[in-house]
Write a protein that holds these residues in place. Structure first.
Motif, PDB file in Angstrom:
ATOM      1  N   ASN A  23       0.820  -1.226   0.000  1.00 33.10           N
ATOM      2  CA  ASN A  23       0.000   0.000   0.000  1.00 33.10           C
ATOM      3  C   ASN A  23       0.846   1.265   0.000  1.00 33.10           C
ATOM      4  OD1 ASN A  23      -2.541  -1.267  -0.062  1.00 33.10           O
ATOM      5  ND2 ASN A  23      -2.356  -1.716   2.111  1.00 33.10           N
ATOM      6  N   SER A  24       1.987   1.204  -0.677  1.00 32.44           N
ATOM      7  CA  SER A  24       2.872   2.366  -0.748  1.00 32.44           C
ATOM      8  C   SER A  24       3.664   2.313  -2.047  1.00 32.44           C
ATOM      9  CB  SER A  24       3.797   2.418   0.468  1.00 32.44           C
ATOM     10  OG  SER A  24       4.524   1.218   0.584  1.00 32.44           O
ATOM     11  N   PHE A  25       4.331   3.414  -2.369  1.00 30.61           N
ATOM     12  CA  PHE A  25       4.944   3.588  -3.684  1.00 30.61           C
ATOM     13  C   PHE A  25       6.408   3.992  -3.585  1.00 30.61           C
ATOM     14  CE2 PHE A  25       0.473   4.641  -3.775  1.00 30.61           C
ATOM     15  CZ  PHE A  25       0.005   3.918  -4.861  1.00 30.61           C
ATOM     16  N   LEU A  26       7.175   3.608  -4.625  1.00 29.11           N
ATOM     17  CA  LEU A  26       8.509   4.152  -4.830  1.00 29.11           C
ATOM     18  C   LEU A  26       8.325   5.394  -5.688  1.00 29.11           C
ATOM     19  CD1 LEU A  26      10.699   1.063  -5.729  1.00 29.11           C
ATOM     20  CD2 LEU A  26      10.919   2.537  -3.742  1.00 29.11           C
ATOM     21  N   LEU A  47       2.637   6.512   2.626  1.00 31.83           N
ATOM     22  CA  LEU A  47       2.392   6.069   1.251  1.00 31.83           C
ATOM     23  C   LEU A  47       3.679   5.855   0.464  1.00 31.83           C
ATOM     24  CD1 LEU A  47      -0.597   8.396   0.269  1.00 31.83           C
ATOM     25  CD2 LEU A  47      -0.680   5.971   0.882  1.00 31.83           C
ATOM     26  N   VAL A  48       4.833   5.993   1.130  1.00 31.63           N
ATOM     27  CA  VAL A  48       6.112   5.993   0.417  1.00 31.63           C
ATOM     28  C   VAL A  48       7.021   4.852   0.875  1.00 31.63           C
ATOM     29  CG1 VAL A  48       8.159   7.379  -0.107  1.00 31.63           C
ATOM     30  CG2 VAL A  48       5.929   8.485   0.129  1.00 31.63           C
ATOM     31  N   ARG A  49       7.522   4.093  -0.111  1.00 30.77           N
ATOM     32  CA  ARG A  49       8.486   3.019   0.169  1.00 30.77           C
ATOM     33  C   ARG A  49       9.917   3.464  -0.057  1.00 30.77           C
ATOM     34  NH1 ARG A  49       6.155  -2.532  -2.200  1.00 30.77           N
ATOM     35  NH2 ARG A  49       7.718  -3.392  -0.799  1.00 30.77           N
ATOM     36  N   GLY A  50      10.094   4.523  -0.822  1.00 32.60           N
ATOM     37  CA  GLY A  50      11.428   5.032  -1.112  1.00 32.60           C
ATOM     38  C   GLY A  50      11.345   6.200  -2.076  1.00 32.60           C
TER      39      GLY A  50
END
Length: 138
Positions: A23-26, A47-50
């Motif tokens: 449930n998160s984005f690069l 919401l952020v993976r990297g």
């Protein structure tokens, strides 16, 4: 308008309509896109993976940097950036280090390169770093 709000609406749409791992984005951005992904990560770190930011800067309060704790950051800039991003990126990395950013932010500086340093970023290296961000955040 502020593209960050459009990115947020898009991310919410993608989460609603598709199966998004973790449930998160690069996020990756160059120049103003780099500013946008940094700002997005500070507003919605859940919401952020990297983040990969090429020639970007942080223009908000230093206290907002605490919101990046736990977010992998990979940053790139040229020493001769005509748009003035070199010093802000060096300062950003130093501020993150001072705040104890974990994982530590990685800043790659291209000596003598200008604003258009993105062709100098090794695509295989960046893909490997993105894969590591995915693996470490899942």
């Amino acid at each position: 308008g502020d593209g960050v709000w459009h990115m947020h609406r898009l991310s919410k749409h993608l989460l609603r309509e598709h199966l998004v791992d973790g449930n998160s984005f690069l996020l990756a951005g160059v120049s103003n896109g780099g500013n946008a992904v940094l700002r997005f990560a500070m507003l919605w770190p859940n919401l952020v993976r990297g983040v990969v930011a090429v020639t970007a800067a942080h223009h908000g309060p230093v206290e907002h940097l605490r919101r990046l704790q736990g977010v992998p950051l990979d940053m790139y800039v040229g020493t001769n950036d005509e748009c003035g991003f070199y010093k802000p990126m060096v300062d950003l990395e130093a501020q993150l280090r001072q705040k104890g950013q974990s994982p530590p932010a990685a800043l790659t500086v291209f000596e003598g390169s200008g604003h258009c340093c993105s062709p100098l970023v090794d695509q295989h290296l960046i893909m490997g770093k993105l894969k590591l961000m995915l693996l470490s955040s899942s």
